[in-house]
Design a protein around this motif. Sequence first.
Motif, PDB file in Angstrom:
ATOM      1  N   LEU A 116     -16.147  88.849  34.358  1.00 55.58           N
ATOM      2  CA  LEU A 116     -14.943  89.022  33.503  1.00 55.58           C
ATOM      3  C   LEU A 116     -15.235  88.801  32.147  1.00 55.58           C
ATOM      4  O   LEU A 116     -14.672  89.547  31.234  1.00 55.58           O
ATOM      5  N   ASN A 117     -15.696  87.777  31.886  1.00 64.50           N
ATOM      6  CA  ASN A 117     -16.236  87.422  30.387  1.00 64.50           C
ATOM      7  C   ASN A 117     -16.910  88.631  29.616  1.00 64.50           C
ATOM      8  O   ASN A 117     -16.869  88.864  28.722  1.00 64.50           O
ATOM      9  N   THR A 118     -17.794  89.023  30.473  1.00 67.56           N
ATOM     10  CA  THR A 118     -18.804  90.151  29.832  1.00 67.56           C
ATOM     11  C   THR A 118     -18.120  91.505  29.631  1.00 67.56           C
ATOM     12  O   THR A 118     -18.105  92.322  28.823  1.00 67.56           O
ATOM     13  N   VAL A 119     -17.064  91.978  30.740  1.00 62.62           N
ATOM     14  CA  VAL A 119     -16.109  92.806  30.439  1.00 62.62           C
ATOM     15  C   VAL A 119     -15.197  92.703  29.315  1.00 62.62           C
ATOM     16  O   VAL A 119     -14.960  93.478  28.583  1.00 62.62           O
ATOM     17  N   GLY A 120     -14.886  91.738  28.917  1.00 67.32           N
ATOM     18  CA  GLY A 120     -14.182  91.169  27.856  1.00 67.32           C
ATOM     19  C   GLY A 120     -14.875  91.540  26.480  1.00 67.32           C
ATOM     20  O   GLY A 120     -14.228  91.982  25.600  1.00 67.32           O
ATOM     21  N   VAL A 121     -16.112  91.145  26.357  1.00 64.84           N
ATOM     22  CA  VAL A 121     -16.915  91.239  25.664  1.00 64.84           C
ATOM     23  C   VAL A 121     -17.007  92.862  25.311  1.00 64.84           C
ATOM     24  O   VAL A 121     -17.155  93.314  23.947  1.00 64.84           O
ATOM     25  N   ALA A 122     -17.314  93.402  26.299  1.00 66.49           N
ATOM     26  CA  ALA A 122     -17.657  94.956  26.326  1.00 66.49           C
ATOM     27  C   ALA A 122     -16.429  95.701  25.694  1.00 66.49           C
ATOM     28  O   ALA A 122     -16.426  96.743  24.938  1.00 66.49           O
ATOM     29  N   ILE A 123     -15.288  95.163  26.291  1.00 68.11           N
ATOM     30  CA  ILE A 123     -13.859  96.036  25.683  1.00 68.11           C
ATOM     31  C   ILE A 123     -13.763  95.453  24.260  1.00 68.11           C
ATOM     32  O   ILE A 123     -13.419  96.572  23.425  1.00 68.11           O
ATOM     33  N   GLY A 124     -14.074  94.307  23.784  1.00 66.94           N
ATOM     34  CA  GLY A 124     -14.201  94.021  22.295  1.00 66.94           C
ATOM     35  C   GLY A 124     -15.200  95.023  21.519  1.00 66.94           C
ATOM     36  O   GLY A 124     -14.701  95.306  20.387  1.00 66.94           O
TER      37      GLY A 124
END
Length: 137
Positions: A116-124
């Motif tokens: 989930l944290n990596t998905v957040g970074v990718a979205i950012g």
Amino acid sequence: MFQKFYKITIPFYTIFLLYLMFFGFGRSQYDFNIVRLSPLVSTFSFVKETILWKTIVINVFGNIIMFTPFGFLGIIFPKLNDFKALIINFLFAIILIESLQYFTRLGVFDIDDIILNTVGVAIGFWIYRIWASRASD
């Protein structure tokens, strides 16, 4: 202007996030170490067992949204303007942090948090790329 603001605030934001990950939300040290390695099992269990949608949204989407600002790290570190480099570096950092949570027993090593944290970074990262391309037009 945003770049200057980001450069000044991201270190403080990082410290705040680390505080939340180790000490926030009334967290105390577990009696034993916990590892969750089955992808999305703990997240689905959490959703299934939680009554309030607000709690689900805060927990699941919070794990994504709270890490979105790290997708902008290319502002400070130009080599992180490359998606692959950003994700590899972030994975190294978040696995280290999750490991520290495990060894200190001030959290759980949870593969779902990493995902989930990596998905957040990718979205950012993609928000940053779109914003940067529009700013240069």
